[in-house]
Design a protein around this motif. Structure first.
Motif, PDB file in Angstrom:
ATOM      1  N   LEU A   1       0.965  -1.242   0.435  1.00 13.61           N
ATOM      2  CA  LEU A   1      -0.371  -0.065   0.222  1.00 13.61           C
ATOM      3  C   LEU A   1       1.083   1.248   0.292  1.00 13.61           C
ATOM      4  CD1 LEU A   1      -2.904   1.301   0.346  1.00 13.61           C
ATOM      5  CD2 LEU A   1      -2.296   1.256   2.745  1.00 13.61           C
ATOM      6  N   HIS A   2       1.872   1.125   0.144  1.00 10.89           N
ATOM      7  CA  HIS A   2       2.864   2.320   0.628  1.00 10.89           C
ATOM      8  C   HIS A   2       3.993   2.405  -0.522  1.00 10.89           C
ATOM      9  CE1 HIS A   2       1.049   2.567   5.193  1.00 10.89           C
ATOM     10  NE2 HIS A   2       1.053   1.849   5.408  1.00 10.89           N
ATOM     11  N   GLY A   3       4.278   1.558  -0.972  1.00 10.26           N
ATOM     12  CA  GLY A   3       4.469   1.409  -2.001  1.00 10.26           C
ATOM     13  C   GLY A   3       3.754   1.907  -3.278  1.00 10.26           C
ATOM     14  N   GLY A   4       2.806   1.252  -2.947  1.00  9.56           N
ATOM     15  CA  GLY A   4       1.878   1.857  -4.524  1.00  9.56           C
ATOM     16  C   GLY A   4       1.781   0.885  -5.003  1.00  9.56           C
ATOM     17  N   ALA A   5       2.304  -0.337  -4.776  1.00 13.60           N
ATOM     18  CA  ALA A   5       2.537  -1.856  -5.669  1.00 13.60           C
ATOM     19  C   ALA A   5       1.410  -2.872  -5.429  1.00 13.60           C
ATOM     20  CB  ALA A   5       3.858  -2.251  -5.068  1.00 13.60           C
ATOM     21  N   LEU A   6      -0.118  -2.217  -5.223  1.00  9.06           N
ATOM     22  CA  LEU A   6      -0.866  -2.884  -4.643  1.00  9.06           C
ATOM     23  C   LEU A   6      -1.139  -2.870  -6.137  1.00  9.06           C
ATOM     24  CD1 LEU A   6      -3.030  -1.596  -1.350  1.00  9.06           C
ATOM     25  CD2 LEU A   6      -1.315  -4.029  -1.509  1.00  9.06           C
ATOM     26  N   THR A   7      -1.922  -3.894  -7.238  1.00 10.20           N
ATOM     27  CA  THR A   7      -3.259  -3.616  -8.068  1.00 10.20           C
ATOM     28  C   THR A   7      -4.116  -2.711  -7.624  1.00 10.20           C
ATOM     29  OG1 THR A   7      -4.732  -5.931  -6.725  1.00 10.20           O
ATOM     30  CG2 THR A   7      -2.684  -6.383  -7.786  1.00 10.20           C
ATOM     31  N   ARG A   8      -4.994  -2.893  -8.819  1.00  8.90           N
ATOM     32  CA  ARG A   8      -5.710  -1.875  -9.329  1.00  8.90           C
ATOM     33  C   ARG A   8      -7.073  -2.059  -7.431  1.00  8.90           C
ATOM     34  NH1 ARG A   8     -10.502  -2.062 -11.425  1.00  8.90           N
ATOM     35  NH2 ARG A   8      -9.997  -3.383 -12.515  1.00  8.90           N
ATOM     36  N   GLU A   9      -7.301  -3.597  -7.517  1.00 11.09           N
ATOM     37  CA  GLU A   9      -8.732  -3.892  -6.635  1.00 11.09           C
ATOM     38  C   GLU A   9      -8.072  -3.561  -5.152  1.00 11.09           C
ATOM     39  OE1 GLU A   9      -6.839  -5.146  -8.863  1.00 11.09           O
ATOM     40  OE2 GLU A   9      -8.474  -5.796 -10.411  1.00 11.09           O
ATOM     41  N   SER A  10      -6.834  -4.263  -5.143  1.00 12.51           N
ATOM     42  CA  SER A  10      -6.765  -4.354  -2.927  1.00 12.51           C
ATOM     43  C   SER A  10      -6.290  -2.471  -3.053  1.00 12.51           C
ATOM     44  CB  SER A  10      -5.388  -4.619  -3.114  1.00 12.51           C
ATOM     45  OG  SER A  10      -5.558  -6.720  -3.246  1.00 12.51           O
ATOM     46  N   ARG A  11      -6.028  -1.544  -3.665  1.00 15.55           N
ATOM     47  CA  ARG A  11      -5.853  -0.519  -3.586  1.00 15.55           C
ATOM     48  C   ARG A  11      -7.306   0.345  -3.279  1.00 15.55           C
ATOM     49  NH1 ARG A  11      -3.286   1.092  -7.457  1.00 15.55           N
ATOM     50  NH2 ARG A  11      -5.220   2.077  -8.588  1.00 15.55           N
ATOM     51  N   GLU A  12      -7.961  -0.117  -3.884  1.00 15.80           N
ATOM     52  CA  GLU A  12      -9.124   0.680  -3.798  1.00 15.80           C
ATOM     53  C   GLU A  12      -9.605   0.387  -2.540  1.00 15.80           C
ATOM     54  OE1 GLU A  12     -10.300   2.896  -4.970  1.00 15.80           O
ATOM     55  OE2 GLU A  12     -12.647   3.068  -4.536  1.00 15.80           O
ATOM     56  N   GLU A  13     -10.107  -0.390  -2.105  1.00 12.53           N
ATOM     57  CA  GLU A  13     -10.576  -2.025  -1.198  1.00 12.53           C
ATOM     58  C   GLU A  13      -9.748  -1.650   0.331  1.00 12.53           C
ATOM     59  OE1 GLU A  13     -11.682  -5.898  -4.096  1.00 12.53           O
ATOM     60  OE2 GLU A  13      -9.910  -5.765  -2.322  1.00 12.53           O
TER      61      GLU A  13
END
Lengths: 174, 174
Positions: free
Chosen positions: A75-87
């Motif tokens: 999350l902090h490194g901007g490496a989440l998938t689009r779906e995970s980031r939004e969730e």
């Protein structure tokens, strides 16, 4: 997109669209394409769940290990998938206080150390307070129970991601 | 990295390093972490192969469907994984003549239309001429035979990717 449009997709388009309904496991989506046509969204979901249930326990652990930590380095490194980031964003995990962030990090590490896979919960059905509470409680469980619980959460996440991509079935098919 | 270093990895580091030894299937890598420690590279490879073999036929097709076309749109669009890009480049697939490219594209489409999964071959054990010849020949096979053949190629690719990451076992362990 309705189910007839889903059933008309090539495997390539199907995997491109649905490949992350189980986080970072396009293999599962790609496998259930074999079972098309689906009579509705529920049938597609059922095919995914049956595939997961038929995996050996190591495979279920493998699915869990493909999930990021909640409020973790991805999350902090901007490496989440689009779906995970939004969730994670919707659950408020990108806006933890310093104390909450420290507690989450400590409990995540404790959980991973104990079980050998990450804590998985359907963030869209929770908020940061309930997630912290559940994480703390679930650290006390037995490994087999936690594996099953994590997979149950994977299926909830999958259902919501599918519903975001496919129109719900007509009521008589529910 | 030698096998003792591999065995000491957290699941997160293990998946980060080995997650693409089967193309876009980190689930498999993540699953076999459960079986550590491995006595050598061969044992790690065997665990991966056993996991693949235990999957239902749909799961094997799912693995194949996670692979890109050879000399396909992902190569030209820059969307290949690092491993695939290097393997396709070494085989000369980024430098096809116009006639070769047309033939490859036509045969790839014919293959996918016939089988519902892409043509998979270990590019590092071939060159563009042998790949085109094999693609043409394998289009004539039966579906079950091609599924098995594709999975055999997946295992060859996996072996070479593993060897690039882990020091080979000492001779007495081979």
């Amino acid at each position: 997109m309705d189910i007839s449009a889903v059933n008309a997709l090539s495997y390539e388009d199907f995997v491109n669209i649905f490949g992350n309904v189980v986080e970072k496991c396009p293999l599962i989506t790609a496998a259930v394409w074999t079972s098309r046509p689906f009579i509705g969204l529920n049938a597609l979901e059922a095919a995914i769940n049956e595939f997961i249930d038929a995996l050996p326990e190591s495979g279920k652990e493998g699915i869990l290990r493909c999930h990021p930590d909640l409020a973790g380095r991805d999350l902090h490194g901007g490496a989440l998938t689009r779906e995970s980031r939004e969730e994670q964003r919707r659950a408020g995990l990108d806006a933890l206080s310093s104390a909450e962030a420290s507690r989450m990090a400590r409990l995540n590490e404790e959980y991973k150390e104990r079980f050998g896979f990450p804590f998985v919960v359907c963030a869209r059905m929770n908020d940061k307070a309930s997630i912290l509470r559940e994480l703390s409680e679930r650290c006390q469980n037995e490994r087999a129970a936690e594996r099953a619980r994590g997979i149950a959460e994977v299926k909830k996440i999958c259902r919501l991601r599918l519903q975001g991509l496919v129109l719900p079935d007509a009521p008589n098919k529910l």
